[in-house]
Design an enzyme around this catalytic site. Structure first.
Site, mmCIF file in Angstrom:
data_model
loop_
_atom_site.group_PDB
_atom_site.id
_atom_site.type_symbol
_atom_site.label_atom_id
_atom_site.label_comp_id
_atom_site.label_asym_id
_atom_site.label_seq_id
_atom_site.Cartn_x
_atom_site.Cartn_y
_atom_site.Cartn_z
ATOM 1 N N HIS A 89 2.838 -3.210 5.613
ATOM 2 C CA HIS A 89 3.049 -3.532 4.218
ATOM 3 C C HIS A 89 2.244 -5.071 3.812
ATOM 4 O O HIS A 89 2.404 -5.471 2.996
ATOM 5 C CB HIS A 89 4.193 -3.309 3.302
ATOM 6 C CG HIS A 89 4.508 -1.849 3.120
ATOM 7 N ND1 HIS A 89 4.207 -0.557 4.107
ATOM 8 C CD2 HIS A 89 4.546 -1.436 2.019
ATOM 9 C CE1 HIS A 89 4.610 0.449 3.444
ATOM 10 N NE2 HIS A 89 4.953 0.281 2.125
ATOM 11 N N ASP B 101 11.644 1.216 4.136
ATOM 12 C CA ASP B 101 11.413 2.028 3.262
ATOM 13 C C ASP B 101 10.682 4.046 3.578
ATOM 14 O O ASP B 101 10.016 3.858 3.327
ATOM 15 C CB ASP B 101 10.667 1.126 2.379
ATOM 16 C CG ASP B 101 9.792 1.720 0.717
ATOM 17 O OD1 ASP B 101 11.001 2.535 0.306
ATOM 18 O OD2 ASP B 101 9.631 1.340 0.356
ATOM 19 N N HIS C 220 9.095 -3.704 -7.887
ATOM 20 C CA HIS C 220 8.287 -2.853 -8.410
ATOM 21 C C HIS C 220 8.422 -3.504 -10.555
ATOM 22 O O HIS C 220 8.222 -3.171 -11.131
ATOM 23 C CB HIS C 220 9.007 -1.572 -9.209
ATOM 24 C CG HIS C 220 8.485 -0.213 -7.471
ATOM 25 N ND1 HIS C 220 7.583 -0.313 -6.784
ATOM 26 C CD2 HIS C 220 9.462 -0.552 -6.644
ATOM 27 C CE1 HIS C 220 7.274 -0.015 -6.297
ATOM 28 N NE2 HIS C 220 8.905 0.061 -6.014
HETATM 29 ZN ZN LIG Z 1 11.672 2.494 -1.863
#
Ligand SMILES: [Zn+2]
Length: 393
Positions: A260, A283, A204
């Site tokens: 993804h 995830d 991130h």
């Molecule tokens: Zn995650």
């Protein structure tokens, strides 16, 4: 004593034809081949004919499943997630938190630490459920630009006092932390987390090449869902992705669901990181194993349509299961099952420092997945207890 027999076994580094695995209670006593050593007398034989035996999968990034999120206070939440995981071959996992108000994260860490401690003290109490073996703290030390669906109002810059509060609340059970290395204060927090034995993973993040290299110098060793939630790769602006793909000190994980990442990007990633340092994660969110609809992820809601999990127009975790991720690697990149299995067993165990997991050998936990020749889960053994597989996804 129980003797499991099948057609082939992957340790996963070695392939053994006509294998025999001897189990005594929750431990593996011996792994060998019937071609070199006959079955001992008096053992109870369980034969899996043309099946393949492999170590139980370890998922180091999972938010929920079966309608529940791992941050929920509901005592039924973790058992529901853990049962679903076991049906898909996952025998141990890192429950993963998302960015939330500080007190919500602290109470979730405390509850997860209790679940981990209880499982350690009395593993038999888990029955046919995957075991939580540490916590993955994902957020709040992440980038505003690359936050994905993490709530922006709860993001915070990394500081030692805040890390210390998380660490105390988890009673030292945080095994992995995803953070954006370009944030002010990141290097000190990376160094402190590494000192505590935490695997620091870059993710991130809007980091450039320099930030990423500095984080590796400070002790970061892994990257979280590579490509997703990262500054995109530019041919004159290499950034975090080029650093992750080229730096052999970093292992890295991907969400190989075909949503993804394009299958060709999965292939590119696998070529770069190789069978030694590539890792699969799911995830997965509460929506995994459930019909399309609205589900919780930490403290917000996600919507699932046709197996795609979204919130506010962005991808929000997945409904991927680890058995499907392994099969996708064989399909997307043409890899054999043996190296693909390594990405869900030995490699994640190494990343988070669990040296007795992710492999089949004498003395290891009797966590074994029984697969069809093309990687469908037929049965899972958790600490020597047999569990039937889930139908379909
Ligand atoms: Zn995650």
């Amino acid at each position: 004593m129980i003797a499991l027999t099948a057609s082939r076994l992957y340790t996963p580094l070695e392939a053994i034809e006509q294998p025999v695995v001897l189990l005594e209670g929750s431990r593996i006593v011996a792994v060998s081949s019937r071609t070199t050593r006959p079955l001992p007398e008096g053992v109870q034989r369980v034969d899996f004919s043309d099946s393949i035996l492999a170590p139980g999968y370890l998922d180091i990034h999972i938010h929920g499943g079966a309608g529940h999120d791992v941050m929920e206070a509901d005592p039924a939440a973790l058992p529901a997630v853990e049962q679903l995981l076991a049906k898909h071959g996952v025998t141990s996992y890192l429950p993963t938190t998302v960015t939330a108000p500080g007190d919500h994260i602290l109470s979730a860490l405390d509850r997860l630490a209790t679940a981990i401690e209880n499982a350690e003290r009395d593993p038999a109490s888990l029955g046919r459920r995957a075991q939580p073996v540490g916590i993955h703290l994902e957020g709040p030390f992440i980038s505003f630009e690359r936050r994905g669906v993490h709530p922006p109002q709860d993001l915070r810059p990394p500081t030692l006092p805040v890390f210390e509060r998380f660490w105390q609340a988890s009673r030292g059970r945080i095994r992995m932390m995803t953070l954006a290395p370009e944030l002010e204060g990141a290097r000190a927090v990376i160094a402190e987390a590494v000192r505590c034995g935490v695997c620091v993973s870059l993710g991130h993040s809007d980091a450039n090449l320099h930030h990423t290299q500095a984080a590796v110098e400070a002790g970061a060793r892994h990257a979280t869902h590579t490509f997703n939630g990262m500054r995109p790769l530019g041919h004159r602006e290499p950034g975090i992705i080029a650093a992750v793909l080229t730096d052999s000190r970093l292992s890295a994980d991907i969400i190989a669901d075909g949503i993804h990442l394009h299958p060709t990007i999965v292939e590119l990633f696998l070529k770069m990181k190789g069978p030694e340092s590539a890792v699969l994660i799911t995830d997965a969110t509460a929506a995994t194993g459930m019909p399309d609809g609205r589900y919780r992820l930490g403290w917000f809601e996600v919507e699932v349509k046709n197996g795609v999990c979204m919130a506010e127009g962005a991808l929000a975790g997945s409904v991927l299961t680890m058995d499907r991720a392994v099969r996708n690697v064989t399909k997307f990149a043409g890899w054999g099952l043996q190296p693909a299995l390594r990405l869900a067993t030995l490699n994640p165990a190494k990343v988070v420092g669990l040296s007795s997991r992710g492999k089949l050998e004498a003395g290891a936990e009797a966590d074994i997945v029984v697969l069809s020749p093309d990687g469908e889960v037929r049965t899972t053994f958790i600490r020597g207890v047999r569990m039937e597989a889930a139908a379909g996804r």
